[in-house]
Design an enzyme around this catalytic site. Structure first.
Site, PDB file in Angstrom:
ATOM      1  N   CYS A   1       7.110  15.200 -10.184  1.00  0.00           N
ATOM      2  CA  CYS A   1       7.078  16.638 -10.515  1.00  0.00           C
ATOM      3  C   CYS A   1       6.578  17.427  -9.304  1.00  0.00           C
ATOM      4  O   CYS A   1       7.073  18.518  -9.017  1.00  0.00           O
ATOM      5  CB  CYS A   1       6.183  16.908 -11.721  1.00  0.00           C
ATOM      6  SG  CYS A   1       6.944  16.470 -13.297  1.00  0.00           S
TER       7      CYS A   1
ATOM      8  N   HIS B   1      13.589   7.692 -13.331  1.00  0.00           N
ATOM      9  CA  HIS B   1      14.357   7.742 -12.083  1.00  0.00           C
ATOM     10  C   HIS B   1      15.253   6.516 -11.997  1.00  0.00           C
ATOM     11  O   HIS B   1      14.954   5.473 -12.573  1.00  0.00           O
ATOM     12  CB  HIS B   1      13.425   7.805 -10.860  1.00  0.00           C
ATOM     13  CG  HIS B   1      12.407   6.718 -10.833  1.00  0.00           C
ATOM     14  ND1 HIS B   1      11.244   6.756 -11.577  1.00  0.00           N
ATOM     15  CD2 HIS B   1      12.377   5.525 -10.170  1.00  0.00           C
ATOM     16  CE1 HIS B   1      10.546   5.652 -11.368  1.00  0.00           C
ATOM     17  NE2 HIS B   1      11.218   4.885 -10.526  1.00  0.00           N
TER      18      HIS B   1
HETATM   19  P1  AMP Z   1       9.405   2.201 -10.220  1.00  0.00           P
HETATM   20  O1  AMP Z   1       8.531   3.168 -11.003  1.00  0.00           O
HETATM   21  O2  AMP Z   1       8.957   0.786 -10.290  1.00  0.00           O
HETATM   22  O3  AMP Z   1      10.870   2.331 -10.569  1.00  0.00           O
HETATM   23  O4  AMP Z   1       9.278   2.558  -8.696  1.00  0.00           O
HETATM   24  C1  AMP Z   1       8.812   3.789  -8.212  1.00  0.00           C
HETATM   25  C2  AMP Z   1       9.310   3.934  -6.799  1.00  0.00           C
HETATM   26  O5  AMP Z   1       8.864   5.189  -6.316  1.00  0.00           O
HETATM   27  C3  AMP Z   1       8.795   2.871  -5.820  1.00  0.00           C
HETATM   28  O6  AMP Z   1       9.922   2.206  -5.237  1.00  0.00           O
HETATM   29  C4  AMP Z   1       7.991   3.671  -4.790  1.00  0.00           C
HETATM   30  O7  AMP Z   1       8.132   3.180  -3.495  1.00  0.00           O
HETATM   31  C5  AMP Z   1       8.586   5.070  -4.951  1.00  0.00           C
HETATM   32  N1  AMP Z   1       7.685   6.166  -4.609  1.00  0.00           N
HETATM   33  C6  AMP Z   1       6.411   6.359  -5.039  1.00  0.00           C
HETATM   34  N2  AMP Z   1       5.912   7.502  -4.540  1.00  0.00           N
HETATM   35  C7  AMP Z   1       6.906   8.053  -3.783  1.00  0.00           C
HETATM   36  C8  AMP Z   1       7.012   9.232  -2.992  1.00  0.00           C
HETATM   37  N3  AMP Z   1       6.000  10.091  -2.868  1.00  0.00           N
HETATM   38  N4  AMP Z   1       8.177   9.473  -2.344  1.00  0.00           N
HETATM   39  C9  AMP Z   1       9.199   8.596  -2.438  1.00  0.00           C
HETATM   40  N5  AMP Z   1       9.167   7.469  -3.172  1.00  0.00           N
HETATM   41  C10 AMP Z   1       8.032   7.201  -3.831  1.00  0.00           C
END
Ligand code: AMP
Length: 107
Positions: free
Chosen positions: A6, A99
């Site tokens: 968000c 996502h």
């Molecule tokens: P998941 O919730 O397991 O599907 O994965 C969450 C993904 O979000 C992981 O691959 C993280 O590397 C990625 N992630 C977390 N914070 C950020 C951010 N600030 N910008 C880009 N990717 C992110």
């Protein structure tokens, strides 16, 4: 606002954005697991995939999410790619804002 996605959507946190429309944004994952690893995120905060209601409205939103994943892959020039969704803690989900991971290699 506590949700990291968000905050990215609101422009409060930086991201490497590759796509945006009225309902969705897509940006590079900060810990990529493929040469191209992008997250497709609805602007509406829904914690996880299984929270979409089992209704026509839920079906419409799920369809829009995956249609956008295809669109983003096209924008990135990916001919083949993996689409992955982690659902809930036991499904490996870390960020509780739904996502879709789109992973591939540019041709
Ligand atoms: P998941 O919730 O397991 O599907 O994965 C969450 C993904 O979000 C992981 O691959 C993280 O590397 C990625 N992630 C977390 N914070 C950020 C951010 N600030 N910008 C880009 N990717 C992110």
């Amino acid at each position: 606002m506590e949700c990291v996605f968000c905050r990215i959507i609101a422009g409060e946190l930086p991201s490497r954005k590759v796509y945006e429309d009225e309902g969705f944004v897509a940006f590079h994952d900060i810990r990529p697991k493929a040469p191209v690893h992008v997250l497709v995120v609805p602007k509406e905060h829904i914690a996880k995939l299984s929270d979409y209601p089992d209704t026509e409205e839920g079906e419409r939103k799920l369809g829009a999410l995956f249609r956008t994943a295809n669109r983003v892959a096209r924008v990135l020039g990916l001919e083949g790619y993996k689409v992955q969704v982690h659902v809930g803690e036991k499904g490996g989900q870390e960020v509780f804002h739904v996502h879709v991971h789109v992973m591939g290699s540019p041709s």
